[in-house]
Scaffold this motif. Structure first.
Motif, PDB file in Angstrom:
ATOM      1  N   ALA A  49      45.153  -5.193  71.962  1.00  0.00           N
ATOM      2  CA  ALA A  49      44.625  -6.503  71.748  1.00  0.00           C
ATOM      3  C   ALA A  49      45.329  -7.189  71.723  1.00  0.00           C
ATOM      4  O   ALA A  49      44.979  -8.677  72.480  1.00  0.00           O
ATOM      5  N   GLY A  50      47.103  -7.947  72.791  1.00  0.00           N
ATOM      6  CA  GLY A  50      47.490  -8.002  73.354  1.00  0.00           C
ATOM      7  C   GLY A  50      46.649  -9.046  75.116  1.00  0.00           C
ATOM      8  O   GLY A  50      47.061  -9.490  75.094  1.00  0.00           O
ATOM      9  N   TRP A  51      46.842  -7.785  75.024  1.00  0.00           N
ATOM     10  CA  TRP A  51      46.084  -7.362  76.669  1.00  0.00           C
ATOM     11  C   TRP A  51      44.585  -8.087  76.329  1.00  0.00           C
ATOM     12  O   TRP A  51      44.564  -9.152  77.755  1.00  0.00           O
ATOM     13  N   LEU A  52      43.911  -7.623  75.916  1.00  0.00           N
ATOM     14  CA  LEU A  52      42.947  -8.549  75.693  1.00  0.00           C
ATOM     15  C   LEU A  52      43.139 -10.246  75.631  1.00  0.00           C
ATOM     16  O   LEU A  52      41.768 -10.721  76.455  1.00  0.00           O
ATOM     17  N   SER A  53      43.772 -10.133  74.959  1.00  0.00           N
ATOM     18  CA  SER A  53      44.307 -11.928  74.583  1.00  0.00           C
ATOM     19  C   SER A  53      44.211 -12.578  75.889  1.00  0.00           C
ATOM     20  O   SER A  53      44.004 -13.966  75.878  1.00  0.00           O
TER      21      SER A  53
ATOM     22  N   ASP B 120      48.924  -4.595  84.752  1.00  0.00           N
ATOM     23  CA  ASP B 120      48.900  -4.611  82.874  1.00  0.00           C
ATOM     24  C   ASP B 120      48.139  -3.272  81.854  1.00  0.00           C
ATOM     25  O   ASP B 120      48.690  -3.548  81.020  1.00  0.00           O
ATOM     26  N   PHE B 121      46.482  -3.951  82.397  1.00  0.00           N
ATOM     27  CA  PHE B 121      45.799  -2.800  82.070  1.00  0.00           C
ATOM     28  C   PHE B 121      46.311  -1.567  82.426  1.00  0.00           C
ATOM     29  O   PHE B 121      46.017  -0.199  80.814  1.00  0.00           O
ATOM     30  N   ASP B 122      46.194  -0.615  83.304  1.00  0.00           N
ATOM     31  CA  ASP B 122      47.331   0.065  83.894  1.00  0.00           C
ATOM     32  C   ASP B 122      48.283   0.803  82.780  1.00  0.00           C
ATOM     33  O   ASP B 122      48.463   1.730  82.196  1.00  0.00           O
ATOM     34  N   ASN B 123      49.758  -0.030  82.617  1.00  0.00           N
ATOM     35  CA  ASN B 123      50.825  -0.406  81.869  1.00  0.00           C
ATOM     36  C   ASN B 123      50.420   0.452  80.733  1.00  0.00           C
ATOM     37  O   ASN B 123      50.616   1.150  79.381  1.00  0.00           O
ATOM     38  N   VAL B 124      49.297  -1.111  79.816  1.00  0.00           N
ATOM     39  CA  VAL B 124      49.434  -0.545  78.518  1.00  0.00           C
ATOM     40  C   VAL B 124      48.468   1.383  78.212  1.00  0.00           C
ATOM     41  O   VAL B 124      48.710   1.249  77.127  1.00  0.00           O
ATOM     42  N   MET B 125      47.061   0.990  79.440  1.00  0.00           N
ATOM     43  CA  MET B 125      46.697   2.614  78.831  1.00  0.00           C
ATOM     44  C   MET B 125      47.743   3.775  79.273  1.00  0.00           C
ATOM     45  O   MET B 125      47.001   4.992  78.250  1.00  0.00           O
ATOM     46  N   ALA B 126      48.309   3.925  80.110  1.00  0.00           N
ATOM     47  CA  ALA B 126      49.528   4.789  79.717  1.00  0.00           C
ATOM     48  C   ALA B 126      50.506   4.833  78.894  1.00  0.00           C
ATOM     49  O   ALA B 126      50.549   5.659  78.735  1.00  0.00           O
TER      50      ALA B 126
END
Length: 86
Positions: free
Chosen positions: A52-56, A78-84
Motif C-alpha cells: 500500500a505504501g508503494w502504491l500510494s 522499489d517495487f522489486d524490493n517490496v515484492m522480494a
C-alpha cells in the motif's frame, strides 16, 4: 464407473446424534474462521502494508506529486524490493 461417496453428517449419524455432530462441526468452523481472521488482522497490524505504501507513491498513487516517484526506474526498483520482502 466408480461412484464417489459423499460424507454427510445427517446420513452418517441419523437423528439427534446427526444434528448434534452437524452443529458441533459448524461451531468449530465458525470459531476457526473467527480465530484465523483475528490472526490475519494482528499480523497485518504488526507487519504493516508495504505494498500500500508503494502504491500510494506510484504514478496512480494518492500522495501529492512531490511525494510520488519521479523516476520510473526508482519506482520499479522499489517495487522489486517490496515484492522480494512480501
Amino acid at each position: 464407473m466408480t461412484q464417489r461417496k459423499t460424507v454427510n453428517c445427517a446420513n452418517e449419524f441419523p437423528g439427534v446424534p446427526g444434528v448434534t455432530v452437524s452443529l458441533a462441526l459448524t461451531r468449530i468452523g465458525f470459531v476457526l474462521a473467527v480465530l484465523l481472521t483475528a490472526i490475519a488482522l494482528w499480523l497485518d497490524a504488526v507487519k504493516g502494508d508495504k505494498i500500500a505504501g508503494w502504491l500510494s507513491r506510484s504514478y496512480w498513487g494518492t500522495l501529492n506529486a512531490t511525494a510520488r516517484y519521479g523516476d520510473a526506474n526508482v519506482e520499479q526498483t522499489d517495487f522489486d524490493n517490496v515484492m522480494a520482502g512480501a
